[in-house]
Design an enzyme around this catalytic site. Structure first.
Site, PDB file in Angstrom:
ATOM      1  N   ARG A   1       3.854  -8.398   7.322  1.00  0.00           N
ATOM      2  CA  ARG A   1       2.895  -7.501   6.685  1.00  0.00           C
ATOM      3  C   ARG A   1       3.085  -6.101   7.263  1.00  0.00           C
ATOM      4  O   ARG A   1       3.328  -5.943   8.466  1.00  0.00           O
ATOM      5  CB  ARG A   1       1.453  -7.943   6.944  1.00  0.00           C
ATOM      6  CG  ARG A   1       0.989  -9.145   6.141  1.00  0.00           C
ATOM      7  CD  ARG A   1       0.865  -8.828   4.650  1.00  0.00           C
ATOM      8  NE  ARG A   1       0.370  -9.944   3.861  1.00  0.00           N
ATOM      9  CZ  ARG A   1       1.137 -10.818   3.194  1.00  0.00           C
ATOM     10  NH1 ARG A   1       2.449 -10.722   3.225  1.00  0.00           N
ATOM     11  NH2 ARG A   1       0.583 -11.783   2.473  1.00  0.00           N
TER      12      ARG A   1
ATOM     13  N   GLU B   1       0.959  -0.684   0.659  1.00  0.00           N
ATOM     14  CA  GLU B   1       1.882  -0.869  -0.470  1.00  0.00           C
ATOM     15  C   GLU B   1       1.102  -1.057  -1.772  1.00  0.00           C
ATOM     16  O   GLU B   1       0.007  -1.623  -1.735  1.00  0.00           O
ATOM     17  CB  GLU B   1       2.824  -2.065  -0.212  1.00  0.00           C
ATOM     18  CG  GLU B   1       2.108  -3.400  -0.079  1.00  0.00           C
ATOM     19  CD  GLU B   1       3.020  -4.543   0.339  1.00  0.00           C
ATOM     20  OE1 GLU B   1       3.807  -4.398   1.279  1.00  0.00           O
ATOM     21  OE2 GLU B   1       2.904  -5.607  -0.305  1.00  0.00           O
TER      22      GLU B   1
ATOM     23  N   HIS C   1       8.414  -5.830  -1.324  1.00  0.00           N
ATOM     24  CA  HIS C   1       7.661  -7.081  -1.036  1.00  0.00           C
ATOM     25  C   HIS C   1       8.136  -8.224  -1.938  1.00  0.00           C
ATOM     26  O   HIS C   1       7.390  -8.739  -2.765  1.00  0.00           O
ATOM     27  CB  HIS C   1       6.150  -6.866  -1.199  1.00  0.00           C
ATOM     28  CG  HIS C   1       5.343  -7.937  -0.531  1.00  0.00           C
ATOM     29  ND1 HIS C   1       4.062  -7.726  -0.065  1.00  0.00           N
ATOM     30  CD2 HIS C   1       5.637  -9.226  -0.233  1.00  0.00           C
ATOM     31  CE1 HIS C   1       3.595  -8.848   0.475  1.00  0.00           C
ATOM     32  NE2 HIS C   1       4.546  -9.786   0.383  1.00  0.00           N
TER      33      HIS C   1
HETATM   34  C1  DGY Z   1       2.757 -14.332   0.970  1.00  0.00           C
HETATM   35  O1  DGY Z   1       2.840 -15.433   0.429  1.00  0.00           O
HETATM   36  O2  DGY Z   1       1.933 -14.064   1.822  1.00  0.00           O
HETATM   37  C2  DGY Z   1       3.750 -13.325   0.530  1.00  0.00           C
HETATM   38  O3  DGY Z   1       3.682 -12.164   1.236  1.00  0.00           O
HETATM   39  C3  DGY Z   1       3.633 -13.077  -0.953  1.00  0.00           C
HETATM   40  O4  DGY Z   1       4.863 -13.452  -1.401  1.00  0.00           O
END
Ligand code: DGY
Length: 326
Positions: A245, A274, A292
């Site tokens: 993240r 983002e 992402h």
């Molecule tokens: C998640 O699953 O947390 C991812 O970041 C989204 O693909």
């Protein structure tokens, strides 16, 4: 699912356009309301859209804050997120309200680890610069000294967060003959560690990490974990990649280190705020940037959707959620 003929199907709000097979299963098994994907639901609009629903099938773009959870109609008893990450959900508020929440672990491990390796290679081997050079017709032929990058083989890879994805990154990196180091809240058993060196403190991990892969879930405690002080602990000209993240990185500090060359290169798939990322990243040629897309394969996104639906199915059948986080 346990849905005798004539029994009313549970009503769910589906907040995004999920893959076709997932939408088809949701439409088959539920009285589903599909939100038009042209706008994102947030705050009051999200609460209003939940009126009359029994459950929610949502994604990281819908934030279940304490306020949203407090505003949800009583009828909404379960929320299944299409993600393994749950930093968009106030889990404490969910527990206090008695809202069950499920996520989608395991199924995106390999896809996300693949992207971490792509970022490592892309950043270390200057993929963005090379790609651009070819497309912009600035490539004038092979050269013994042009486009020299950083070798991965034989380097120490520090993995921050050695959960399922961190372990999958380690497995892949061993294929590149990297030496694996890690920090995790708890040390892994020797079979899972598979020869990796454990560092009890994250700062000790940083000191040895010629490559750093961030794979820890976002928490209040690790907000802006990678700041100027911690960057100063990394070996000179380290390579940093983040598939977890964006909030784990203090952008201004990473940018300053990328500009000065203290950090040789970064590969980033996730960003604070983002999709409105710090615009300076786009001007830095030593950044390899992705939008992402760690879990973005057809197979993985189907599997994530099915897992989210499994959580809902279990709840409405009166069973525990297979992947319950609140
Ligand atoms: C998640 O699953 O947390 C991812 O970041 C989204 O693909």
């Amino acid at each position: 699912m346990n849905d005798p003929q004539n029994a009313r199907k549970p009503k769910i709000l589906v907040t995004r356009r999920f893959p076709d097979a997932v939408m088809a299963r949701a439409a088959r098994d539920y009285d589903a309301t599909f939100h038009d994907d042209s706008t994102l639901l947030s705050g009051d609009a999200l609460v209003r859209a939940c009126e009359g629903q029994d459950g929610l099938f949502f994604s990281p773009t819908e934030k279940l804050t304490a306020e949203v959870i407090a505003g949800l109609p009583e009828s909404v008893k379960v929320a299944a997120t299409f993600s393994v990450g749950v930093d968009h959900v106030d889990l404490e508020a969910a527990r206090a309200r008695g809202l069950k929440v499920g996520n989608t672990p395991d199924v995106l491990t390999d896809a996300t680890a693949d992207i971490a390796l792509l970022l490592m290679l892309g950043a270390a081997r200057r993929a963005y610069e090379g790609e651009r050079m070819v497309r912009e017709e600035r490539w004038y032929g092979w050269s013994p000294t042009e486009m020299l990058g950083i070798h991965m083989s034989g380097k120490r890879l520090g993995i921050l967060g050695m959960g399922r994805i961190g372990q999958a990154v380690a497995r892949r990196a061993r294929g590149f003959d990297m030496e694996i180091h890690y920090h995790n809240r708890s040390r892994l058993s020797p079979d899972l560690e598979a020869g990796a060196t454990y560092h009890e403190s994250p700062d000790d991990l940083l000191k040895v990490s010629q490559f750093l892969s961030i794979n820890a879930p976002a928490t209040k405690e690790n907000h802006h974990f990678l700041n100027a002080e911690r960057i100063a602990l990394l070996p000179e000209r380290a390579v940093v990649v983040n598939t977890a993240r964006g909030t784990l990185v203090k952008d201004e500090d990473l940018i300053a280190a990328l500009r000065s060359g203290r950090i040789a290169a970064a590969g980033l798939d996730v960003f604070e705020g983002e999709p409105k990322i710090n615009p300076v990243y786009k001007d830095l040629s030593n950044c390899f940037l992705l939008p992402h897309m760690g879990s973005a394969t057809e197979e993985t996104r189907d599997a994530m959707g099915f897992k989210a639906l499994d959580n809902l199915d279990a709840f409405f059948a009166g069973k525990p959620l297979p992947a319950e986080v609140a």
